[in-house]
Design a protein around this motif. Structure first.
Motif, PDB file in Angstrom:
ATOM      1  N   GLY A 244       0.812  -1.212   0.000  1.00 18.17           N
ATOM      2  CA  GLY A 244       0.000   0.000   0.000  1.00 18.17           C
ATOM      3  C   GLY A 244       0.844   1.260   0.000  1.00 18.17           C
ATOM      4  N   ARG A 245       0.355   2.269  -0.677  1.00 20.15           N
ATOM      5  CA  ARG A 245       1.107   3.516  -0.771  1.00 20.15           C
ATOM      6  C   ARG A 245       1.242   4.207   0.579  1.00 20.15           C
ATOM      7  NH1 ARG A 245      -2.169   4.351  -5.677  1.00 20.15           N
ATOM      8  NH2 ARG A 245      -0.911   3.742  -7.453  1.00 20.15           N
ATOM      9  N   HIS A 246       0.331   3.894   1.496  1.00 22.62           N
ATOM     10  CA  HIS A 246       0.383   4.534   2.813  1.00 22.62           C
ATOM     11  C   HIS A 246       0.977   3.604   3.868  1.00 22.62           C
ATOM     12  CE1 HIS A 246      -1.904   7.794   1.099  1.00 22.62           C
ATOM     13  NE2 HIS A 246      -2.842   6.951   0.726  1.00 22.62           N
ATOM     14  N   HIS A 247       1.481   2.453   3.431  1.00 24.92           N
ATOM     15  CA  HIS A 247       2.107   1.509   4.357  1.00 24.92           C
ATOM     16  C   HIS A 247       3.530   1.262   3.890  1.00 24.92           C
ATOM     17  CE1 HIS A 247      -1.763   0.644   6.247  1.00 24.92           C
ATOM     18  NE2 HIS A 247      -2.264   0.580   5.027  1.00 24.92           N
ATOM     19  N   TRP A 248       4.483   1.482   4.774  1.00 19.08           N
ATOM     20  CA  TRP A 248       5.870   1.307   4.397  1.00 19.08           C
ATOM     21  C   TRP A 248       6.352  -0.117   4.611  1.00 19.08           C
ATOM     22  CZ3 TRP A 248       8.576   4.822   1.768  1.00 19.08           C
ATOM     23  CH2 TRP A 248       8.069   6.127   1.733  1.00 19.08           C
ATOM     24  N   HIS A 249       5.587  -0.893   5.387  1.00 25.37           N
ATOM     25  CA  HIS A 249       6.002  -2.277   5.595  1.00 25.37           C
ATOM     26  C   HIS A 249       4.785  -3.124   5.961  1.00 25.37           C
ATOM     27  CE1 HIS A 249       5.542  -2.033   9.989  1.00 25.37           C
ATOM     28  NE2 HIS A 249       5.995  -0.803   9.868  1.00 25.37           N
ATOM     29  N   GLU A 250       4.914  -4.407   5.772  1.00 26.71           N
ATOM     30  CA  GLU A 250       3.880  -5.360   6.174  1.00 26.71           C
ATOM     31  C   GLU A 250       4.477  -6.758   6.168  1.00 26.71           C
ATOM     32  OE1 GLU A 250       0.775  -6.482   3.227  1.00 26.71           O
ATOM     33  OE2 GLU A 250       1.542  -4.789   2.086  1.00 26.71           O
ATOM     34  N   GLU A 251       3.767  -7.697   6.774  1.00 24.85           N
ATOM     35  CA  GLU A 251       4.209  -9.091   6.798  1.00 24.85           C
ATOM     36  C   GLU A 251       3.178  -9.942   6.072  1.00 24.85           C
ATOM     37  OE1 GLU A 251       5.344 -10.594  10.565  1.00 24.85           O
ATOM     38  OE2 GLU A 251       6.666  -8.911  11.036  1.00 24.85           O
ATOM     39  N   ARG A 252       3.677 -10.898   5.304  1.00 27.01           N
ATOM     40  CA  ARG A 252       2.796 -11.752   4.519  1.00 27.01           C
ATOM     41  C   ARG A 252       3.272 -13.194   4.607  1.00 27.01           C
ATOM     42  NH1 ARG A 252       0.409  -8.849   0.201  1.00 27.01           N
ATOM     43  NH2 ARG A 252      -0.564 -10.815  -0.380  1.00 27.01           N
ATOM     44  N   ALA A 253       2.329 -14.115   4.415  1.00 27.42           N
ATOM     45  CA  ALA A 253       2.689 -15.522   4.225  1.00 27.42           C
ATOM     46  C   ALA A 253       2.868 -15.751   2.739  1.00 27.42           C
ATOM     47  CB  ALA A 253       1.596 -16.426   4.779  1.00 27.42           C
ATOM     48  N   ILE A 254       3.830 -16.577   2.377  1.00 24.53           N
ATOM     49  CA  ILE A 254       4.113 -16.814   0.964  1.00 24.53           C
ATOM     50  C   ILE A 254       4.490 -18.270   0.758  1.00 24.53           C
ATOM     51  CG2 ILE A 254       6.522 -16.116   1.232  1.00 24.53           C
ATOM     52  CD1 ILE A 254       6.462 -15.121  -1.644  1.00 24.53           C
ATOM     53  N   GLU A 255       4.070 -18.826  -0.363  1.00 28.85           N
ATOM     54  CA  GLU A 255       4.495 -20.167  -0.762  1.00 28.85           C
ATOM     55  C   GLU A 255       5.482 -20.020  -1.903  1.00 28.85           C
ATOM     56  OE1 GLU A 255       2.798 -24.440  -2.501  1.00 28.85           O
ATOM     57  OE2 GLU A 255       1.427 -22.748  -2.152  1.00 28.85           O
ATOM     58  N   LEU A 256       6.677 -20.538  -1.739  1.00 32.32           N
ATOM     59  CA  LEU A 256       7.702 -20.461  -2.768  1.00 32.32           C
ATOM     60  C   LEU A 256       7.439 -21.487  -3.864  1.00 32.32           C
ATOM     61  CD1 LEU A 256      10.891 -20.074  -0.539  1.00 32.32           C
ATOM     62  CD2 LEU A 256       9.437 -18.280  -1.522  1.00 32.32           C
ATOM     63  N   SER A 257       8.143 -21.353  -4.954  1.00 34.43           N
ATOM     64  CA  SER A 257       7.970 -22.294  -6.058  1.00 34.43           C
ATOM     65  C   SER A 257       8.368 -23.706  -5.659  1.00 34.43           C
ATOM     66  CB  SER A 257       8.798 -21.842  -7.267  1.00 34.43           C
ATOM     67  OG  SER A 257      10.166 -21.762  -6.923  1.00 34.43           O
ATOM     68  N   SER A 258       9.205 -23.837  -4.620  1.00 38.23           N
ATOM     69  CA  SER A 258       9.590 -25.153  -4.113  1.00 38.23           C
ATOM     70  C   SER A 258       8.490 -25.807  -3.297  1.00 38.23           C
ATOM     71  CB  SER A 258      10.846 -25.018  -3.237  1.00 38.23           C
ATOM     72  OG  SER A 258      10.565 -24.211  -2.099  1.00 38.23           O
ATOM     73  N   GLY A 259       7.416 -25.046  -2.984  1.00 40.08           N
ATOM     74  CA  GLY A 259       6.333 -25.553  -2.159  1.00 40.08           C
ATOM     75  C   GLY A 259       6.474 -25.199  -0.697  1.00 40.08           C
ATOM     76  N   ARG A 260       7.568 -24.546  -0.331  1.00 42.24           N
ATOM     77  CA  ARG A 260       7.800 -24.209   1.070  1.00 42.24           C
ATOM     78  C   ARG A 260       7.012 -22.968   1.463  1.00 42.24           C
ATOM     79  NH1 ARG A 260      13.563 -24.245   4.185  1.00 42.24           N
ATOM     80  NH2 ARG A 260      12.695 -24.102   6.280  1.00 42.24           N
ATOM     81  N   HIS A 261       6.408 -22.989   2.663  1.00 42.45           N
ATOM     82  CA  HIS A 261       5.632 -21.869   3.180  1.00 42.45           C
ATOM     83  C   HIS A 261       6.482 -21.086   4.181  1.00 42.45           C
ATOM     84  CE1 HIS A 261       1.683 -23.112   1.505  1.00 42.45           C
ATOM     85  NE2 HIS A 261       2.254 -24.306   1.546  1.00 42.45           N
ATOM     86  N   LEU A 262       6.559 -19.771   3.964  1.00 39.16           N
ATOM     87  CA  LEU A 262       7.379 -18.909   4.807  1.00 39.16           C
ATOM     88  C   LEU A 262       6.630 -17.629   5.152  1.00 39.16           C
ATOM     89  CD1 LEU A 262      10.740 -19.094   2.821  1.00 39.16           C
ATOM     90  CD2 LEU A 262      10.136 -20.420   4.844  1.00 39.16           C
ATOM     91  N   HIS A 263       7.171 -16.901   6.121  1.00 36.49           N
ATOM     92  CA  HIS A 263       6.747 -15.541   6.390  1.00 36.49           C
ATOM     93  C   HIS A 263       7.760 -14.606   5.746  1.00 36.49           C
ATOM     94  CE1 HIS A 263       4.138 -16.514  10.171  1.00 36.49           C
ATOM     95  NE2 HIS A 263       3.524 -16.742   9.031  1.00 36.49           N
ATOM     96  N   VAL A 264       7.268 -13.542   5.122  1.00 40.84           N
ATOM     97  CA  VAL A 264       8.169 -12.563   4.547  1.00 40.84           C
ATOM     98  C   VAL A 264       7.753 -11.186   5.044  1.00 40.84           C
ATOM     99  CG1 VAL A 264       6.784 -12.399   2.436  1.00 40.84           C
ATOM    100  CG2 VAL A 264       9.133 -11.568   2.438  1.00 40.84           C
ATOM    101  N   ARG A 265       8.731 -10.416   5.456  1.00 44.92           N
ATOM    102  CA  ARG A 265       8.498  -9.040   5.881  1.00 44.92           C
ATOM    103  C   ARG A 265       8.966  -8.127   4.756  1.00 44.92           C
ATOM    104  NH1 ARG A 265      11.127  -4.837   8.927  1.00 44.92           N
ATOM    105  NH2 ARG A 265       9.625  -3.715  10.251  1.00 44.92           N
ATOM    106  N   LEU A 266       8.023  -7.328   4.227  1.00 43.45           N
ATOM    107  CA  LEU A 266       8.325  -6.404   3.154  1.00 43.45           C
ATOM    108  C   LEU A 266       8.477  -5.012   3.742  1.00 43.45           C
ATOM    109  CD1 LEU A 266       6.016  -8.554   2.090  1.00 43.45           C
ATOM    110  CD2 LEU A 266       6.080  -7.160   0.051  1.00 43.45           C
ATOM    111  N   LYS A 267       9.463  -4.278   3.254  1.00 43.68           N
ATOM    112  CA  LYS A 267       9.658  -2.914   3.721  1.00 43.68           C
ATOM    113  C   LYS A 267      10.090  -2.046   2.545  1.00 43.68           C
ATOM    114  CE  LYS A 267      12.230  -0.142   7.093  1.00 43.68           C
ATOM    115  NZ  LYS A 267      13.273  -0.166   8.142  1.00 43.68           N
ATOM    116  N   ALA A 268       9.320  -0.995   2.286  1.00 38.23           N
ATOM    117  CA  ALA A 268       9.717  -0.045   1.250  1.00 38.23           C
ATOM    118  C   ALA A 268      10.953   0.705   1.717  1.00 38.23           C
ATOM    119  CB  ALA A 268       8.581   0.934   0.965  1.00 38.23           C
TER     120      ALA A 268
END
Length: 564
Positions: A244-268
């Motif tokens: 989001g343009r008004h959010h500089w960071h957030e955390e998401r769950a993601i499934e990689l192409s290998s099938g592994r599930h991880l948490h990723v923290r994104l920060k602009a």
């Protein structure tokens, strides 16, 4: 229709623009302008680079009867016009507002839409405007290109009443564009410095995977290199775009192409328009994720169906229908189910060649020999399908001898005797099409490169994998293997880029995220543009649609002449 039939006195560039407008179905007399404003990104590189220059222009113009307008790379106005208040009001009444998109098929000939079309500077004087409401104005537009990439970043326009037209508008605006382009280059260099600093701070003294993605920039520590496949970079860029343009960071769950599930923290990353920092952790572990040794080995190309499904089906000892489009690995799956057991293969298409009686005799003999594989069972004639179904009903369960395996079209596409035949099988395996499994491509490509003996020498870059992921793959795995064979034939070592792929496979990555209907639209438009060397008018005529509709769908599907 000749250009002279439109307006004999027009300059060639203007006359051709009028022709394009007319062919799009736009009428010049008092049109009902409906320019729907959309969202504008206030953090874009273009806005950041242009803002100081626009402020300086506004100061220079003062209350003179001139307005300056900035549009982005999609010809969308990113700011309200700067300049005389009375002139701004007149322009706003014509849709010259922030977020409005100016294209020739909707706003006619003008120095934003036509410069966007031509990609070079152009003046449009009074009567040269195609639409009547714009004829009271004169304007000059100049494209803004990134000095490093030479990509079009936007268009800068200066507009005045026709009676105030001046030959100095062009040089005046060109100098401003040069200043914006210089600031774009400086901001790119500063952004790279900020991204490097953010990456070093996040990765210092830690083993967790850290990644930074920006425009033309990828920074990754060894743990991230080990963890992430190139196709994962595409997903992460999508997440960054959704930040989001008004959010500089957030955390998401993601499934990689290998099938592994991880948490990723994104920060602009501060002071950059598109730099994003990613830090990964494993939700099942208290400690940060360490990349080394965590990624599963690439799945072999033949393992298109999960080994668990194959194993459970194989253990049942029942008759099996293996459905899927051609090239999805139906025969390979059947061989996996058969295991070490020998089997006899009959081709259903031979029934039409040999005659039903001869094929039925071969069927009886094959059934007595042990495990039977019938290829393309969906094309069997009625009598042969009925007989095979009766044999299936008598097939012994739990024994290898006497088992019957069938391959054929997807179950949903079957009808009549073919549907009854598949329904009579005690187990069914439905093989997915490759176009619906783009995230499996890296593993498949690696396995096929290994099969060809070049897996340790050839690497497909993220851009090449993105191009492959966007392809419709009507031939599925068989087609993919053929493409890789062509690539390896002329590149036996090094990185494979999109330029190394066959021309028809160099398509927009946007296509991989489309619905089936959007894919069909994308492919039809791209094919028409290729057929006519990018000529949009002839492509629209070939498709039986107006030029306005073609432009609209090209924007929606992100099709450009270069990637079509």
């Amino acid at each position: 229709m000749r250009t002279s039939d439109i307006a004999p006195s027009l300059r060639p560039e203007i006359a051709l623009s009028w022709r394009r407008c007319r062919m799009s179905g736009l009428e010049p007399e008092a049109p009902d302008l409906r320019i729907e404003p959309g969202e504008v990104d206030p953090r874009s590189r273009l806005v950041a680079a242009a803002q100081p220059v626009l402020e300086q222009l506004a100061e220079q113009l003062g209350d003179t009867d001139y307005c300056v307008i900035l549009a982005d790379r999609e010809s969308r106005l990113v700011d309200v016009p700067l300049g005389a208040r009375t002139l701004r009001s007149r322009l706003e009444a014509l849709g010259v507002v922030a977020g409005g998109v100016f294209m020739e098929e909707t706003t006619g000939t003008n120095s934003i839409a036509t410069v966007y079309e031509l990609r070079h500077g152009l003046a449009v004087h009074g009567e040269e405007h195609y639409l009547e409401p714009f004829k009271r104005f004169s304007c000059y537009g100049h494209p803004i290109r990134h000095p490093a990439t030479r990509r079009l970043e936007g268009v800068l326009d200066i507009t005045c009443l026709a009676e105030n037209d001046s030959p100095l508008l062009g040089p005046f605006l060109a100098r401003a564009v040069s200043d914006i382009e210089e600031r774009l280059l400086l901001s790119a260099r500063r952004a790279e410095q900020h991204m490097l600093a953010a990456f070093q701070a996040a990765a210092a003294g830690r083993n967790r995977p850290v990644l930074v993605l920006g425009e033309g920039v990828v920074l990754a520590n060894p743990a991230a290199v080990e963890l992430l496949d190139p196709i994962d970079h595409l997903r992460l860029r999508e997440l960054a775009a959704d930040l989001g343009r008004h959010h500089w960071h957030e955390e998401r769950a993601i499934e990689l192409s290998s099938g592994r599930h991880l948490h990723v923290r994104l920060k602009a990353i501060a002071a950059t328009a598109d730099g994003t920092l990613f830090e990964f952790t494993d939700p099942g572990e208290a400690r940060p994720l360490i990349g080394g040794g965590t990624r599963p080995s690439a799945a072999p190309a033949r393992a298109w169906v999960s080994t668990g499904a194959v194993a459970s089906t194989s253990a049942s000892g029942a008759s099996v229908y293996i459905g899927g489009e051609p090239g999805t690995g139906r025969t390979t799956t059947a061989r996996s189910l058969a295991g070490e057991t020998g089997f006899v293969t009959l081709d259903a298409s031979e029934a039409a060649v040999q005659g039903e009686a001869a094929w039925l005799a071969a069927l009886e003999q094959a059934c007595a020999s042990g495990l039977l594989l019938v290829e393309d069972a969906h094309v069997l004639p009625g009598a042969c399908a009925v007989r095979l179904r009766r044999l299936i009903e008598r097939a012994p369960s739990g024994q290898a001898a006497g088992r019957i395996l069938l391959t054929g079209a997807p179950f949903a596409e079957l009808a009549g005797d073919a549907a009854a035949l598949a329904a009579g099988c005690s187990s069914r395996v439905e093989l997915p099409v490759l176009r619906d499994r783009p995230h499996d491509l890296p593993g498949l490509v690696r396995a096929m490169l290994d099969d060809l003996g070049v897996g340790d020498r050839v690497r497909f870059t993220p851009a090449a994998l993105a191009a492959l992921a966007a392809h419709p793959w009507p031939g599925n795995l068989r087609e993919l293997r053929a493409v890789i064979g062509v690539v390896v034939a002329h590149r036996s070592a090094g990185d494979v880029t999109p330029r190394d792929l066959p021309e028809s496979y160099q398509v927009s990555p946007r296509r991989g995220r489309m619905t089936p209907l959007e894919r069909a639209e994308h492919d039809a438009i791209a094919a028409a543009l290729r057929e006519y060397d990018g000529n949009k008018l002839r492509a629209a005529q070939r498709l039986g649609i107006s030029r306005t509709t073609l432009y609209s769908r090209m924007r929606a599907l992100q099709i450009t002449v270069s990637n079509s």
